[in-house]
Design a protein around this motif. Structure first.
Motif, PDB file in Angstrom:
ATOM      1  N   UNK A  30       0.819  -1.213   0.000  1.00 61.62           N
ATOM      2  CA  UNK A  30       0.000   0.000   0.000  1.00 61.62           C
ATOM      3  C   UNK A  30       0.857   1.268   0.000  1.00 61.62           C
ATOM      4  N   UNK A  31       2.148   1.127   0.274  1.00 61.31           N
ATOM      5  CA  UNK A  31       3.000   2.308   0.365  1.00 61.31           C
ATOM      6  C   UNK A  31       4.314   2.200  -0.375  1.00 61.31           C
ATOM      7  N   UNK A  32       4.444   1.232  -1.313  1.00 59.38           N
ATOM      8  CA  UNK A  32       5.742   1.066  -1.967  1.00 59.38           C
ATOM      9  C   UNK A  32       5.743   1.469  -3.438  1.00 59.38           C
ATOM     10  N   UNK A  33       4.854   2.403  -3.799  1.00 57.06           N
ATOM     11  CA  UNK A  33       4.797   2.888  -5.180  1.00 57.06           C
ATOM     12  C   UNK A  33       4.706   4.401  -5.211  1.00 57.06           C
ATOM     13  N   UNK A  34       4.405   4.937  -6.383  1.00 59.50           N
ATOM     14  CA  UNK A  34       4.357   6.394  -6.510  1.00 59.50           C
ATOM     15  C   UNK A  34       3.007   6.914  -6.999  1.00 59.50           C
ATOM     16  N   UNK A  35       1.987   6.042  -7.034  1.00 66.30           N
ATOM     17  CA  UNK A  35       0.642   6.475  -7.433  1.00 66.30           C
ATOM     18  C   UNK A  35      -0.198   6.648  -6.174  1.00 66.30           C
ATOM     19  N   UNK A  36      -0.706   7.852  -5.960  1.00 63.90           N
ATOM     20  CA  UNK A  36      -1.482   8.142  -4.759  1.00 63.90           C
ATOM     21  C   UNK A  36      -2.915   7.639  -4.876  1.00 63.90           C
ATOM     22  N   UNK A  37      -3.387   7.039  -3.792  1.00 63.44           N
ATOM     23  CA  UNK A  37      -4.794   6.634  -3.693  1.00 63.44           C
ATOM     24  C   UNK A  37      -5.325   7.163  -2.367  1.00 63.44           C
ATOM     25  N   UNK A  38      -6.059   8.287  -2.405  1.00 66.35           N
ATOM     26  CA  UNK A  38      -6.645   8.827  -1.175  1.00 66.35           C
ATOM     27  C   UNK A  38      -7.717   7.880  -0.638  1.00 66.35           C
ATOM     28  N   UNK A  39      -8.004   7.979   0.648  1.00 60.35           N
ATOM     29  CA  UNK A  39      -9.073   7.196   1.272  1.00 60.35           C
ATOM     30  C   UNK A  39     -10.023   8.167   1.966  1.00 60.35           C
ATOM     31  N   UNK A  40     -11.024   7.619   2.618  1.00 57.83           N
ATOM     32  CA  UNK A  40     -11.961   8.438   3.375  1.00 57.83           C
ATOM     33  C   UNK A  40     -11.332   9.083   4.593  1.00 57.83           C
ATOM     34  N   UNK A  42      -8.430  11.421   5.750  1.00 54.22           N
ATOM     35  CA  UNK A  42      -7.449  12.337   5.172  1.00 54.22           C
ATOM     36  C   UNK A  42      -6.016  12.060   5.633  1.00 54.22           C
ATOM     37  N   UNK A  43      -5.871  11.353   6.752  1.00 53.97           N
ATOM     38  CA  UNK A  43      -4.525  11.022   7.238  1.00 53.97           C
ATOM     39  C   UNK A  43      -4.008   9.715   6.650  1.00 53.97           C
ATOM     40  N   UNK A  44      -4.804   9.067   5.801  1.00 53.42           N
ATOM     41  CA  UNK A  44      -4.404   7.781   5.231  1.00 53.42           C
ATOM     42  C   UNK A  44      -4.489   7.843   3.705  1.00 53.42           C
ATOM     43  N   UNK A  45      -3.369   8.110   3.067  1.00 51.12           N
ATOM     44  CA  UNK A  45      -3.285   8.085   1.617  1.00 51.12           C
ATOM     45  C   UNK A  45      -2.293   7.000   1.236  1.00 51.12           C
ATOM     46  N   UNK A  46      -2.725   6.080   0.370  1.00 52.37           N
ATOM     47  CA  UNK A  46      -1.831   5.014  -0.068  1.00 52.37           C
ATOM     48  C   UNK A  46      -0.975   5.506  -1.226  1.00 52.37           C
ATOM     49  N   UNK A  47       0.209   4.918  -1.354  1.00 51.10           N
ATOM     50  CA  UNK A  47       1.104   5.195  -2.480  1.00 51.10           C
ATOM     51  C   UNK A  47       1.544   3.845  -3.025  1.00 51.10           C
ATOM     52  N   UNK A  48       0.923   3.432  -4.117  1.00 46.67           N
ATOM     53  CA  UNK A  48       1.184   2.100  -4.650  1.00 46.67           C
ATOM     54  C   UNK A  48       1.625   2.160  -6.097  1.00 46.67           C
ATOM     55  N   UNK A  78     -13.492   1.782  15.171  1.00 44.97           N
ATOM     56  CA  UNK A  78     -14.525   2.182  14.197  1.00 44.97           C
ATOM     57  C   UNK A  78     -13.978   3.106  13.118  1.00 44.97           C
ATOM     58  N   UNK A  79     -12.690   2.951  12.828  1.00 43.28           N
ATOM     59  CA  UNK A  79     -12.039   3.751  11.781  1.00 43.28           C
ATOM     60  C   UNK A  79     -12.289   5.247  11.977  1.00 43.28           C
ATOM     61  N   UNK A  80     -12.456   5.653  13.210  1.00 46.52           N
ATOM     62  CA  UNK A  80     -12.682   7.072  13.488  1.00 46.52           C
ATOM     63  C   UNK A  80     -14.061   7.562  13.082  1.00 46.52           C
ATOM     64  N   UNK A  81     -14.992   6.649  12.801  1.00 44.32           N
ATOM     65  CA  UNK A  81     -16.367   7.051  12.479  1.00 44.32           C
ATOM     66  C   UNK A  81     -16.810   6.757  11.063  1.00 44.32           C
TER      67      UNK A  81
END
Length: 196
Positions: A30-40, A42-48, A78-81
């Motif tokens: 989920x974090x070993x690439x250079x393409x960003x994938x935002x999630x719901x 804001x503190x968790x953005x994947x880079x794959x 609860x994933x923060x809500x």
């Protein structure tokens, strides 16, 4: 209704190691690439990698709602809500928690796996229902409710822990495929159809 389950899994079949360990290996892709994938979150953005991104986007793009167990719900607080996939999430539990009555993202089901999947299907507008691995996926597979299995196969041997599927009563379960096999960075993404 289409029901699928997916997980990052070690070569020896575990979705977490002994004592809830090993996630740094299972989720490294989920974090070993250079393409960003935002999630719901804001503190968790994947880079794959592009390959992993395309595969993940295909799976999450068809998802209408999720069914998870109470253990994961509690473990993630609860994933923060709101689940990071930003879809309605049905929690299968004998004991619904207080304080979520007005939360539009979570519903609680005490009537078993079939009722939970039906509720998720309705909340997700008829799109694919996703199941978290472990007990939830195993119950649904035993009940003949799973259509597809998505595996993100990670080159690590954990030697024990929580298997993707366990304590199945109706075995063996035959799968067709892989319908898809995509090579990412330290992960192979596979998709199978459950033979019925």
């Amino acid at each position: 209704m289409k029901v699928s389950t997916g997980a990052s899994m070690s070569i020896d079949g575990y979705v977490s190691g002994p004592g809830e360990t090993g996630f740094e290996h299972l989720f490294a892709w989920y974090g070993n690439g250079d393409v960003e994938m935002p999630t719901g979150n804001p503190e968790m953005t994947f880079r794959m990698t592009q390959q992993s991104y395309d595969h993940q986007k295909a799976w999450t793009g068809e998802m209408g709602a999720l069914v998870v167990g109470r253990k994961l719900f509690d473990m993630t607080n609860a994933w923060g809500g709101m689940h990071p996939l930003q879809v309605p999430t049905v929690v299968l539990t004998h004991n619904p928690p207080a304080g979520f009555e007005d939360n539009k993202w979570f519903a609680f089901e005490t009537g078993g796996i079939e009722a939970a999947i039906t509720k998720a299907y309705e909340l997700g507008g008829g799109k694919t229902v996703g199941l978290n691995s472990g007990t939830i996926a195993s119950q649904a597979l035993d009940a003949g409710l799973v259509d597809e299995v998505w595996v993100d196969l990670v080159p690590v041997i954990l030697g024990g822990g929580t298997p993707f599927f366990s304590q199945l009563g109706n075995i063996p379960v035959e799968l067709e495929g892989p319908l898809e096999a995509v090579q990412g960075n330290r992960v192979t993404h596979l998709r199978f159809k459950v033979k019925k």
